[in-house]
Design a protein around this motif. Structure first.
Motif, PDB file in Angstrom:
ATOM      1  N   ASN A 134      -2.179   6.172  -8.422  1.00 35.25           N
ATOM      2  CA  ASN A 134      -0.646   6.152  -8.744  1.00 35.25           C
ATOM      3  C   ASN A 134       0.068   5.708  -7.624  1.00 35.25           C
ATOM      4  OD1 ASN A 134       1.331   7.543  -9.957  1.00 35.25           O
ATOM      5  ND2 ASN A 134       1.244   9.432  -8.621  1.00 35.25           N
ATOM      6  N   LEU A 135       0.110   4.411  -7.665  1.00 36.92           N
ATOM      7  CA  LEU A 135       0.882   3.690  -6.449  1.00 36.92           C
ATOM      8  C   LEU A 135       2.202   3.442  -7.007  1.00 36.92           C
ATOM      9  CD1 LEU A 135       0.760   1.656  -4.006  1.00 36.92           C
ATOM     10  CD2 LEU A 135       0.527  -0.347  -5.683  1.00 36.92           C
ATOM     11  N   ILE A 136       2.571   3.315  -8.621  1.00 34.11           N
ATOM     12  CA  ILE A 136       3.799   3.193  -9.002  1.00 34.11           C
ATOM     13  C   ILE A 136       4.287   4.553  -9.556  1.00 34.11           C
ATOM     14  CG2 ILE A 136       4.979   1.981 -11.075  1.00 34.11           C
ATOM     15  CD1 ILE A 136       3.672   0.218  -9.123  1.00 34.11           C
ATOM     16  N   ARG A 137       5.424   4.890  -8.574  1.00 36.69           N
ATOM     17  CA  ARG A 137       6.080   6.293  -9.095  1.00 36.69           C
ATOM     18  C   ARG A 137       7.476   6.388  -9.283  1.00 36.69           C
ATOM     19  NH1 ARG A 137       3.181   9.276  -3.647  1.00 36.69           N
ATOM     20  NH2 ARG A 137       1.130   8.209  -3.944  1.00 36.69           N
ATOM     21  N   SER A 140       6.072   3.475 -15.735  1.00 39.38           N
ATOM     22  CA  SER A 140       5.069   3.907 -14.891  1.00 39.38           C
ATOM     23  C   SER A 140       3.923   3.019 -14.680  1.00 39.38           C
ATOM     24  CB  SER A 140       4.602   5.064 -15.747  1.00 39.38           C
ATOM     25  OG  SER A 140       5.423   6.262 -15.745  1.00 39.38           O
ATOM     26  N   PHE A 141       3.776   1.788 -15.132  1.00 42.66           N
ATOM     27  CA  PHE A 141       2.552   0.979 -15.360  1.00 42.66           C
ATOM     28  C   PHE A 141       2.790  -0.221 -14.243  1.00 42.66           C
ATOM     29  CE2 PHE A 141       2.710   3.454 -18.996  1.00 42.66           C
ATOM     30  CZ  PHE A 141       1.535   4.193 -18.932  1.00 42.66           C
ATOM     31  N   GLY A 142       3.914  -0.349 -13.520  1.00 42.19           N
ATOM     32  CA  GLY A 142       3.950  -1.465 -12.714  1.00 42.19           C
ATOM     33  C   GLY A 142       5.570  -1.719 -12.613  1.00 42.19           C
ATOM     34  N   VAL A 143       5.947  -3.049 -11.975  1.00 40.27           N
ATOM     35  CA  VAL A 143       7.306  -3.398 -11.941  1.00 40.27           C
ATOM     36  C   VAL A 143       7.607  -4.542 -13.055  1.00 40.27           C
ATOM     37  CG1 VAL A 143       9.187  -4.589 -10.415  1.00 40.27           C
ATOM     38  CG2 VAL A 143       7.279  -2.666  -9.686  1.00 40.27           C
ATOM     39  N   GLY A 147       0.560  -1.098   0.050  1.00 33.06           N
ATOM     40  CA  GLY A 147       0.046  -0.246   0.107  1.00 33.06           C
ATOM     41  C   GLY A 147       0.806   1.192  -0.208  1.00 33.06           C
ATOM     42  N   LEU A 148       1.988   1.219   0.005  1.00 35.52           N
ATOM     43  CA  LEU A 148       2.972   2.315  -0.090  1.00 35.52           C
ATOM     44  C   LEU A 148       3.590   2.537  -1.516  1.00 35.52           C
ATOM     45  CD1 LEU A 148       5.498   1.182   2.571  1.00 35.52           C
ATOM     46  CD2 LEU A 148       3.594   3.203   3.059  1.00 35.52           C
ATOM     47  N   PRO A 149       3.805   3.910  -1.878  1.00 33.66           N
ATOM     48  CA  PRO A 149       4.317   4.169  -3.143  1.00 33.66           C
ATOM     49  C   PRO A 149       5.517   3.329  -3.505  1.00 33.66           C
ATOM     50  CG  PRO A 149       3.736   6.106  -1.843  1.00 33.66           C
ATOM     51  CD  PRO A 149       3.783   4.869  -1.125  1.00 33.66           C
ATOM     52  N   VAL A 150       5.454   2.937  -4.660  1.00 36.90           N
ATOM     53  CA  VAL A 150       6.456   1.940  -5.314  1.00 36.90           C
ATOM     54  C   VAL A 150       7.434   2.665  -6.453  1.00 36.90           C
ATOM     55  CG1 VAL A 150       6.604  -0.250  -6.675  1.00 36.90           C
ATOM     56  CG2 VAL A 150       4.820   0.053  -4.576  1.00 36.90           C
TER      57      VAL A 150
END
Length: 409
Positions: free
Chosen positions: A401-404, A155-158, A30-33
């Protein structure tokens, strides 16, 4: 540790992912990644989760299909060596220590790109953990996301792995032509005209560099100013117009593509650097005279000014299309200075002024060439319609905006 030591990050949590499950667990905190393998493009940030993908380091070469499948932690030296065993080459960068995933997701400018296009143009599939925690293999069947990942993929995932094409390149022409640095404006004018005629299989870059007389510089370079044109590919006759204007040293020779990194001699030791770059449709050689004082070996900082010739296959969108922007650009103009943390005041403005003047006022940029804590945003790296499409897709896939990543959508 990041390769870029000129900025500092203070995440709340660092996860050294050994597999996809580790990535999924990190994303669902749940934290910015943000994610990195080598940290060449690291920016300072506070809080959130930093996922280090360096342990995702598998490399598989299929010589019959001419493809490579690699983990997100792999650097280019490993892929180049393995592909060379089969007489093949990837669209690798000029530095062997750069991570394959970040480089490719941002477009990927290779010494072979005028011949074959950007690295992102030849990606076949991307394995990614989405903000929802879903692990998905994305290919041409997923039109919108596949388009976005190849050019704006951070920007869209890891991303956990990539599969991409290799090319039948074993031996190639490579080396540099060195000129009197006092002739920089003249040589730049000749270089600009020369690039109008060269074939698409010849890639080149003109570089002006000063090395201060300080203990931090390599002894052979200390107190020197160097002007050279680096060339990869093509045939010897194509170089004659440059040789005729007066070459001080000529190291161009036939060599293995696996050894091409030695031509560029990029530093492999982590260090701090600040820089900026623009892509331009033309150059203004008259502006070169304005920069002479900045390249005095007596200056406090080293300065690297590099003009890359683009065009060729990079000017043609691939099928299926991707998000790589500014394909009409003929040159990438970049300035870089090694720095310690924090970066010297005013360097960012100095770099931007210099490259924008040389690039005839261009403010368009390339994602993989935004360095340090420079303020330029991702919007400058894409055509406006493409940036709108990327923003809309980001809202659908990652509404919170989780993935930053640094300079993300």
């Amino acid at each position: 540790m990041s390769f870029q030591t000129g900025v500092r990050s203070r995440p709340d949590l660092v996860v050294e992912a050994a597999d996809v499950t580790d990535v999924q667990r990190a994303i669902t905190q749940g934290l910015p990644v943000s994610a990195q393998a080598t940290g060449h493009g690291a920016m300072s940030s506070d809080g959130g989760v930093l996922i280090n993908t360096a342990r995702l380091d598998h490399v598989h070469i299929d010589p019959q299909a001419r493809t490579a499948e690699v983990g997100a932690g792999v650097t280019w030296d490993g892929v180049v060596r393995e592909a060379a065993r089969h007489g093949l080459a990837p669209l690798s960068g000029t530095s062997p220590t750069v991570g394959v995933a970040g480089y490719t997701l941002g477009g990927g400018l290779s010494p072979l790109s005028r011949r074959y296009g950007y690295a992102a143009d030849h990606v076949l599939s991307v394995d990614i953990v989405l903000p929802s925690g879903e692990h998905r293999r994305v290919s041409a069947d997923d039109e919108d996301l596949f388009w976005a990942l190849r050019g704006a993929g951070r920007s869209f995932g890891v991303v956990t792995s990539l599969r991409f094409k290799l090319f039948p390149v074993d031996r190639i022409l490579g080396g540099s032509l060195t000129f009197d640095p006092a002739r920089f404006p003249e040589v730049l004018q000749h270089y600009r005209k020369w690039t109008d005629e060269v074939p698409d299989d010849l890639t080149s870059a003109l570089a002006l560099t000063n090395f201060p007389d300080s203990p931090g510089m390599p002894p052979p370079l200390r107190g020197r100013k160097v002007l050279r044109v680096v060339v990869v590919g093509g045939e010897e006759p194509a170089l004659e117009p440059l040789r005729r204007i007066g070459v001080l040293e000529d190291t161009v020779r036939a060599m293995r593509y696996a050894d091409i990194a030695a031509v560029f001699a990029e530093p492999t030791t982590p260090h701090g650097f600040q820089g900026d770059a623009v892509v331009a449709t033309d150059l203004d050689p008259a502006a070169a005279a304005d920069f002479a004082d900045l390249f005095d070996p007596g200056a406090e900082h080293a300065m690297f000014l590099v003009v890359h010739h683009l065009g060729g296959a990079m000017a043609t969108p691939p099928t299926p299309a991707n998000a790589v922007g500014h394909r009409d650009a003929r040159f990438l103009v970049r300035a870089t200075t090694p720095v310690v943390y924090p970066a010297a005041a005013g360097l960012g403005a100095l770099h931007s002024t210099m490259i924008e003047k040389l690039g005839r006022g261009s403010k368009r940029r390339m994602l993989n060439f935004l360095f340090g804590d420079a303020p330029q945003q991702a919007a400058t790296c894409y055509d406006p319609a493409d940036h709108r499409r990327l923003t809309e897709l980001k809202r659908r896939i990652d509404p919170t905006n989780l993935i930053r990543p640094a300079r993300g959508i």
